[in-house]
Structures are given as C-alpha cells and as structure tokens.
Design an enzyme around this catalytic site. Sequence first.
Site, PDB file in Angstrom:
ATOM      1  N   SER A 110       0.850  -1.195   0.000  1.00  0.00           N
ATOM      2  CA  SER A 110       0.000   0.000   0.000  1.00  0.00           C
ATOM      3  C   SER A 110       0.881   1.240   0.000  1.00  0.00           C
ATOM      4  O   SER A 110       2.010   1.200   0.487  1.00  0.00           O
ATOM      5  CB  SER A 110      -0.846  -0.009   1.272  1.00  0.00           C
ATOM      6  N   SER A 111       0.339   2.360  -0.479  1.00  0.00           N
ATOM      7  CA  SER A 111       1.118   3.602  -0.518  1.00  0.00           C
ATOM      8  C   SER A 111       1.394   4.141   0.891  1.00  0.00           C
ATOM      9  O   SER A 111       2.236   5.028   1.051  1.00  0.00           O
ATOM     10  CB  SER A 111       0.404   4.665  -1.351  1.00  0.00           C
ATOM     11  N   CYS A 112       0.720   3.600   1.924  1.00  0.00           N
ATOM     12  CA  CYS A 112       0.966   4.107   3.282  1.00  0.00           C
ATOM     13  C   CYS A 112       2.274   3.588   3.871  1.00  0.00           C
ATOM     14  O   CYS A 112       2.633   3.953   4.978  1.00  0.00           O
ATOM     15  CB  CYS A 112      -0.196   3.776   4.200  1.00  0.00           C
ATOM     16  N   TYR A 139      -0.410  -1.085  10.074  1.00  0.00           N
ATOM     17  CA  TYR A 139      -0.620  -1.698   8.751  1.00  0.00           C
ATOM     18  C   TYR A 139       0.623  -1.495   7.883  1.00  0.00           C
ATOM     19  O   TYR A 139       1.092  -2.410   7.200  1.00  0.00           O
ATOM     20  CB  TYR A 139      -1.844  -1.040   8.125  1.00  0.00           C
ATOM     21  N   LYS A 143       3.121  -4.223   6.049  1.00  0.00           N
ATOM     22  CA  LYS A 143       3.325  -4.237   4.595  1.00  0.00           C
ATOM     23  C   LYS A 143       4.806  -4.040   4.232  1.00  0.00           C
ATOM     24  O   LYS A 143       5.301  -4.625   3.262  1.00  0.00           O
ATOM     25  CB  LYS A 143       2.454  -3.164   3.923  1.00  0.00           C
ATOM     26  N   HIS A 182     -12.905   2.933   3.342  1.00  0.00           N
ATOM     27  CA  HIS A 182     -12.088   4.028   2.847  1.00  0.00           C
ATOM     28  C   HIS A 182     -13.009   5.163   2.406  1.00  0.00           C
ATOM     29  O   HIS A 182     -14.236   5.017   2.361  1.00  0.00           O
ATOM     30  CB  HIS A 182     -11.232   3.559   1.661  1.00  0.00           C
TER      31      HIS A 182
HETATM   32  O1  GFB Z   1      -9.627   6.537   2.596  1.00  0.00           O
HETATM   33  P1  GFB Z   1      -9.234   6.860   3.973  1.00  0.00           P
HETATM   34  O2  GFB Z   1     -10.023   6.252   5.063  1.00  0.00           O
HETATM   35  O3  GFB Z   1      -7.738   6.439   4.193  1.00  0.00           O
HETATM   36  O4  GFB Z   1      -9.309   8.452   4.175  1.00  0.00           O
HETATM   37  P2  GFB Z   1      -6.246   7.031   4.096  1.00  0.00           P
HETATM   38  C1  GFB Z   1      -8.758   9.348   3.265  1.00  0.00           C
HETATM   39  C2  GFB Z   1      -9.105  10.771   3.661  1.00  0.00           C
HETATM   40  O5  GFB Z   1     -10.513  10.983   3.472  1.00  0.00           O
HETATM   41  C3  GFB Z   1      -8.822  11.138   5.119  1.00  0.00           C
HETATM   42  C4  GFB Z   1     -11.065  11.613   4.614  1.00  0.00           C
HETATM   43  O6  GFB Z   1      -8.323  12.463   5.181  1.00  0.00           O
HETATM   44  C5  GFB Z   1     -10.212  11.072   5.759  1.00  0.00           C
HETATM   45  O7  GFB Z   1     -10.342  11.887   6.923  1.00  0.00           O
HETATM   46  N1  GFB Z   1     -12.493  11.313   4.713  1.00  0.00           N
HETATM   47  C6  GFB Z   1     -13.500  12.214   4.553  1.00  0.00           C
HETATM   48  C7  GFB Z   1     -13.057  10.124   4.968  1.00  0.00           C
HETATM   49  N2  GFB Z   1     -14.687  11.647   4.760  1.00  0.00           N
HETATM   50  C8  GFB Z   1     -14.449  10.331   5.008  1.00  0.00           C
HETATM   51  C9  GFB Z   1     -15.298   9.230   5.313  1.00  0.00           C
HETATM   52  O8  GFB Z   1     -16.515   9.346   5.386  1.00  0.00           O
HETATM   53  N3  GFB Z   1     -14.685   8.014   5.477  1.00  0.00           N
HETATM   54  C10 GFB Z   1     -13.320   7.863   5.396  1.00  0.00           C
HETATM   55  N4  GFB Z   1     -12.809   6.650   5.574  1.00  0.00           N
HETATM   56  N5  GFB Z   1     -12.496   8.914   5.162  1.00  0.00           N
HETATM   57  C11 GFB Z   1      -5.819   4.526   4.562  1.00  0.00           C
HETATM   58  C12 GFB Z   1      -4.888   3.808   5.502  1.00  0.00           C
HETATM   59  O9  GFB Z   1      -5.469   5.847   4.735  1.00  0.00           O
HETATM   60  O10 GFB Z   1      -5.622   4.226   3.203  1.00  0.00           O
HETATM   61  C13 GFB Z   1      -4.616   2.428   5.119  1.00  0.00           C
HETATM   62  O11 GFB Z   1      -5.374   3.967   6.812  1.00  0.00           O
HETATM   63  C14 GFB Z   1      -4.355   2.249   3.626  1.00  0.00           C
HETATM   64  O12 GFB Z   1      -3.559   1.936   5.870  1.00  0.00           O
HETATM   65  C15 GFB Z   1      -5.402   2.928   2.825  1.00  0.00           C
HETATM   66  O13 GFB Z   1      -3.065   2.735   3.299  1.00  0.00           O
HETATM   67  C16 GFB Z   1      -5.161   2.863   1.330  1.00  0.00           C
HETATM   68  O14 GFB Z   1      -5.832   7.252   2.702  1.00  0.00           O
HETATM   69  O15 GFB Z   1      -6.047   8.199   5.013  1.00  0.00           O
END
Ligand code: GFB
Length: 321
Positions: A110-112, A139, A143, A182
């Site tokens: 993953s890119s994280c 995570y 990875k 996500h």
């Molecule tokens: O997709 P996401 O949960 O993961 O969140 P990450 C991306 C951004 O979207 C964050 C915002 O800044 C969230 O605060 N966001 C806005 C939301 N509204 C929402 C919502 O309703 N739900 C969610 N989930 N986010 C994950 C990692 O990071 O990405 C994993 O935690 C993995 O390890 C994955 O790498 C691909 O991009 O921040």
Amino acid sequence: MPFGLTGKRVWVAGHRGMVGSAVARRLATEPCEIVTAGRETVDLKRQIEVEEFLADTKIDAIVIAAAKVGGILANDKYPADFIYDNLIVEANIIEGAHIANVDRVLFLGSSCIYPKFAEQPIRENSLLTGQLEPTNEWYAIAKIAGIKLCQAYRKQHGRDYISAMPTNLYGPGDNFDLNSSHVMPALIRKAHEAKLRGDKEIVVWGTGTPRREFLHVDDCADALVFLLQHYSGYEHVNVGSGQDVTILELTRLVCDVIGFDGKIVHDLSKPDGTPRKLMSADKLRGMGWKPKIVLKEGIHKTYAAFLAGQSVIRTLEGAGK
Ligand code: GFB
C-alpha cells in the site's frame, strides 16, 4: 517476458476481496488456470494449513491479495488486528511458497508504507527514509515487512518474489460500511443516502484538504497481471494513476456523479491522516503500463456496482419475506 502465464496455475490468495476478485477477473482473460481457496479450505493465519494446501496443490505462482484492510478510522482503532493479521498471512504464504518450491510470488502492499512527509511524487526509494503516518503505522509496518520478506527470500534463496504498492483503490466489491471503509465508498454511500432522504448536507471527515491518489481496481488488477508477467526485481513497484485530488474535490465529484447538490460540511473531530501521498508512476510507466479508467468514469462504474449490490440485497430481503 520473465513469466509467461500459458498453462500456469495461479493462486489468488484473497479472491473474495475487492482486489483479489479483480485480479481473478483479469486473470480469467489469460490462458492460465486460476486457483482459489476460501477460508473453509485454508485458514491463512494457520501456518500448517497454508503449508499443507501448497503441498497438495501444484501452484506455479501466487498473488497475495489477502489482507486485513480498512479506512483511516479502522486502522487507528484496531492496530493489533492490522499488524498481526497482515504479518502472519504474508509470512505464512511466502514461507509456504518457498517450501513448496513456488518460484513466483507477487505481494501487494500500500502507498501508506512511505513516510508521512515523503517528497512528492513519492518514488520507490523513499521507503524507510522517515516517520510513518501514526493512524496507519501498524498496517504500514506489516506491509513493509512483506516487501522485506520478498527481498530476503530473493537474496537468500534466489526466489523470484516481487512486490507491488497500489495507491488508494476503489471499485466494485468495495466495503461500504461507514465505520470501516475508505473514503471513496463512504462518500458514495453518504451522497446516495443523503439524496434519497432529501438531506440538505453531507458530512465529510476532517478538513477536506488532504490529497489522495485514486486508482480503479480493474486498472490495478491489469497492472498486477502485467507485473506478474513482465517484472522481476528486488525493489517494489508503485501502482498508481499519477494524479491526485483533495478530499473536498473528490466529494464534489462524487456528489456530481450521484446528483446530490446539498452542502458539504466537515467533521473536524475525525483525522485527516497523511496530507498527501501521490506516488511516482515513472517506474511502471517506464515498463509500458498505464491506467485506462479516468476518475469520473470510475466513480460512475462504482456507483452502478453499489446500486446493483443494493438491489441484490433488496431482492434477497424480498425473497425471504
Ligand atoms: O480513505 P481513507 O479512510 O484512508 O481516508 P487514508 C482518506 C481521507 O478521506 C482522510 C477523509 O483524510 C479522511 O479523513 N475522509 C472524509 C473520509 N470523509 C471520510 C469518510 O466518510 N470516510 C473515510 N474513511 N475517510 C488509509 C490507511 O489511509 O488508506 C490504510 O489507513 C491504507 O492503511 C489505505 O493505506 C489505502 O488514505 O487516510
């Protein structure tokens, strides 16, 4: 071509997930045999079960799409699950592959894995050059260990094990649960339900300023099959679209596709996470691969899949009554 697929038996570990199912769909267009095994056949967290499965099933290549995944809140809330499940599954499969003499493994990360403040766009050699993003370091560490396992088995045993690091993926088969998903599936569901209810607003977590790169899972699967066939090397390879958007821009795009024109409000009690993680696409582009599905088209396709899933649920509910 280092690895022709003709006549090969390819095990897609994690074939029921969004990425694994997309890889299986893509492999179905190649002259190879796809091997799958549900949890009832082999529990990937049990080393002996993985070893027995690999000993009994003649496999030529493995795509490790099995993983514990989730959005920013799930990662932050369940650190033990995210580090342990991912470490144990990848270690069992990679060691099992070596014991069973499987010479081709494609591990997915993953890119994280990259430092929170890595120089953008993030090149593959930024790995381990700085601190990780705290919400998903568990995570990420698992990875990173997966990449290192592939490199170690290559170095010590001469195994042709490779790693790919996909960016934020979305598409059919995604998790639409608002607590664990996500951002993309969350926004699709929120905008859809807000439209149905006639709400005046939609709530977005955080400030909306973080930037994210999105890739449709069918493009990702296409890139993975390309790498399986064409790439053999020590270093992992980024798999992305090469473009990013702010979360606010993404929200507007999703609302536009769905036809919701209410206000966007921010829940600042939720984390932003990494400010930006745009990966450099140079390495994969240099090999001759590029994505086909542009973001708006991909959101349309995903929304259609979401609606189809909803109608399946309604039909099942109706049939049960
Ligand atoms: O997709 P996401 O949960 O993961 O969140 P990450 C991306 C951004 O979207 C964050 C915002 O800044 C969230 O605060 N966001 C806005 C939301 N509204 C929402 C919502 O309703 N739900 C969610 N989930 N986010 C994950 C990692 O990071 O990405 C994993 O935690 C993995 O390890 C994955 O790498 C691909 O991009 O921040």
